[in-house]
Scaffold this motif. Structure first.
Motif, PDB file in Angstrom:
ATOM      1  N   ARG A 179       0.838  -1.200   0.000  1.00 50.71           N
ATOM      2  CA  ARG A 179       0.000   0.000   0.000  1.00 50.71           C
ATOM      3  C   ARG A 179       0.866   1.240   0.000  1.00 50.71           C
ATOM      4  O   ARG A 179       2.025   1.208   0.436  1.00 50.71           O
ATOM      5  N   GLN A 180       0.284   2.315  -0.487  1.00 50.94           N
ATOM      6  CA  GLN A 180       0.986   3.591  -0.526  1.00 50.94           C
ATOM      7  C   GLN A 180       0.015   4.703  -0.178  1.00 50.94           C
ATOM      8  O   GLN A 180      -0.956   4.939  -0.915  1.00 50.94           O
ATOM      9  N   ALA A 181       0.288   5.369   0.919  1.00 54.13           N
ATOM     10  CA  ALA A 181      -0.522   6.511   1.342  1.00 54.13           C
ATOM     11  C   ALA A 181       0.041   7.779   0.709  1.00 54.13           C
ATOM     12  O   ALA A 181       1.224   7.827   0.346  1.00 54.13           O
ATOM     13  N   PRO A 182      -0.772   8.815   0.573  1.00 52.88           N
ATOM     14  CA  PRO A 182      -0.291  10.069  -0.028  1.00 52.88           C
ATOM     15  C   PRO A 182       0.925  10.607   0.702  1.00 52.88           C
ATOM     16  O   PRO A 182       0.935  10.713   1.930  1.00 52.88           O
ATOM     17  N   GLY A 183       1.967  10.906  -0.055  1.00 53.16           N
ATOM     18  CA  GLY A 183       3.170  11.479   0.515  1.00 53.16           C
ATOM     19  C   GLY A 183       4.078  10.490   1.218  1.00 53.16           C
ATOM     20  O   GLY A 183       5.083  10.886   1.805  1.00 53.16           O
ATOM     21  N   LYS A 184       3.738   9.214   1.140  1.00 52.99           N
ATOM     22  CA  LYS A 184       4.546   8.197   1.798  1.00 52.99           C
ATOM     23  C   LYS A 184       5.047   7.171   0.794  1.00 52.99           C
ATOM     24  O   LYS A 184       4.532   7.060  -0.309  1.00 52.99           O
ATOM     25  N   GLU A 185       6.053   6.409   1.220  1.00 53.24           N
ATOM     26  CA  GLU A 185       6.582   5.362   0.364  1.00 53.24           C
ATOM     27  C   GLU A 185       5.664   4.137   0.399  1.00 53.24           C
ATOM     28  O   GLU A 185       4.912   3.921   1.341  1.00 53.24           O
ATOM     29  N   ARG A 186       5.780   3.332  -0.658  1.00 50.41           N
ATOM     30  CA  ARG A 186       5.016   2.090  -0.710  1.00 50.41           C
ATOM     31  C   ARG A 186       5.511   1.158   0.391  1.00 50.41           C
ATOM     32  O   ARG A 186       6.724   1.031   0.612  1.00 50.41           O
ATOM     33  N   GLU A 187       4.588   0.487   1.071  1.00 45.15           N
ATOM     34  CA  GLU A 187       4.976  -0.402   2.153  1.00 45.15           C
ATOM     35  C   GLU A 187       4.297  -1.761   2.024  1.00 45.15           C
ATOM     36  O   GLU A 187       3.191  -1.882   1.480  1.00 45.15           O
ATOM     37  N   PHE A 188       4.968  -2.745   2.532  1.00 45.96           N
ATOM     38  CA  PHE A 188       4.476  -4.109   2.512  1.00 45.96           C
ATOM     39  C   PHE A 188       3.288  -4.287   3.456  1.00 45.96           C
ATOM     40  O   PHE A 188       3.276  -3.719   4.543  1.00 45.96           O
ATOM     41  N   VAL A 189       2.310  -5.083   3.029  1.00 49.26           N
ATOM     42  CA  VAL A 189       1.154  -5.379   3.860  1.00 49.26           C
ATOM     43  C   VAL A 189       1.084  -6.883   4.169  1.00 49.26           C
ATOM     44  O   VAL A 189       1.048  -7.278   5.331  1.00 49.26           O
ATOM     45  N   ALA A 190       1.066  -7.705   3.127  1.00 49.95           N
ATOM     46  CA  ALA A 190       0.921  -9.149   3.330  1.00 49.95           C
ATOM     47  C   ALA A 190       1.408  -9.886   2.093  1.00 49.95           C
ATOM     48  O   ALA A 190       1.384  -9.327   0.992  1.00 49.95           O
TER      49      ALA A 190
END
Length: 121
Positions: free
Chosen positions: A35-46
């Motif tokens: 997932r990637q939130a506005p202004g943030k880097e993409r991050e692992f979820v599952a």
């Protein structure tokens, strides 16, 4: 490999959503959600191996999210419960072509388009 993500939407905090990722084309060894939130880097979820014998979750997802696959078709799901406003992001499914398993974006070769999840407080 073509990936089509869907299922995003607007939900109140505490609610649930189920994301879908339809995969077509070559066989893969593992699938994942980032997932990637506005202004943030993409991050692992599952992530999970295609056979389902190994799964991994980010700490933020443990106990609330479940990744699974329907053996009858090539759909991978992300069941998200007890959603929080901080879960708001564009969610991406990804596939790994060759053997192995990973939890970073570099471990995956194919990406679907994002599906937007918005959690209101």
């Amino acid at each position: 490999v073509q990936l089509q993500a869907s299922g995003g939407g607007l939900v109140q905090a505490g609610g649930s959503l189920r994301l879908f990722c339809d995969a077509s084309g070559r066989t893969v060894s593992a699938m994942s959600w980032f997932r990637q939130a506005p202004g943030k880097e993409r991050e692992f979820v599952a992530a999970m191996t295609w056979r389902g014998d190994r799964k991994s979750y980010a700490d933020s997802a443990k106990g609330r999210f479940t990744i699974s696959r329907d053996n009858r078709n090539n759909t991978v799901y992300l069941q998200m419960n007890r959603l929080k406003p901080e879960d708001t992001a564009a969610y991406y499914c990804a596939a790994r072509r060759f053997s192995g398993f990973g939890t970073t974006s570099y471990d995956y070769d194919f990406w679907g388009q994002g599906t937007l999840v918005t959690v209101s407080s």
